[in-house]
Design an enzyme around this catalytic site. Sequence first.
Site: not given
Length: 411
Positions: A124, A129, A138, A195, A229, A240, A249
Amino acid sequence: MTPWLNTTPNPDFSIYNLPFGIFSTKKLSPRAGIAIGDQIVDLCEMGQQGYFADLGFDSWVFEQKTLNRFIGLGKKITNKVRIRVQEWLCDEGSPLAKHPAGLVAQSDAQMHLPVRVGDYTDFYSSIEHATNVGMMFRDPENALLPNWKHIPVGYHGRASSIIPSGTPIHRPKGQLMPKGADKPVYKASGRLDFELEIAFIIGKENELGQAVSTSEAEDYIFGMVVFNDWSARDIQKWEYVPLGPFLGKNFASSASPWVVTMEALAPFRVQGPAQDPPVLPYLEYEGQHNYDIHLSVSIETEDGTDNVVSQSNYKYMYWNMLQQLAHHTVNGCNMRIGDMLASGTISGKDASAYGSMLEISWSGSKPVTLADGSTRTFIEDNDTVIMKGHAEKDGMRVGFGEVRTKVLPAK
């Protein structure tokens, strides 16, 4: 370098590239090859004729259904093979020029997954991103979680569902929580997303308990592929917490079939972004280890119309491959030849360079209009997602080809 072979103009698979892959034809079993223009050098055929005998390895490795055995010979051998083919292609008197059976048209070939993937890890590592996702879900003022600038965040994915370019997928099903509902439902994902990533392939093993330092990491990386992905955003959102991605995923990841070597990419090294705060000592590195690789994503509709929706670049990555591998092994985790470690979604500085529909449509709030007048917030049935990558500099072009995947309706 000028090859004698007539190839397509400005090919991804130039004389400076020569990536490795596994191909077959109606007459030939799966075997190792090197791409040059619109042709494939049949390494199995050339090996059987004895043209690699002096390099000190058994050419049976080219007869295997994956590159793992060949990669396991080490870079000293794999580099010699690539350089020898490069020399053959620039010499009209070479064994390859005199042996036409050593060349196969790519149009006659079926490509396969180039390696047997034992384990797959997804990182990540794009700050753009991660910031975009954090802003969506958030507090925008605290988009990045506290750990993000200290460690290359990653998770273990599913190796068995990594597929080669051209393999279609079915829309995944699972549990999701509809907006405003008080209990989940079981249905097909309505937020299927791509992705844009690049994955690197492990070419050397470390023992269990042995960490790989950033100074050693480059020797453990054989090459790279473009990687899609896939994500079912609505399934992932519900599942999650607290353990991370699972069914959202693991249903599919698509990889381009030609492995571009790190030697071919060496001229395209660039400096990565400044890392602030300073990283811990085991993540420090020297030199340039980001790569200027242009990336694009397009959605091909059922009528064959191609719609480019993203143009990004691998050079934007905050965490580089050396840091990713060093962090992955700092606890003694052992890597195996053929393992894939993916970058995570690669997004750039503005909306034109975002690497997922989640960002491009800003979680569905900004539909994208395609050439046929239809709109997309996420990927629809019978859409084909096409990712491409190439590096270009001083007349040299090194490309990955494409990874193409069609989405079929849920079963």
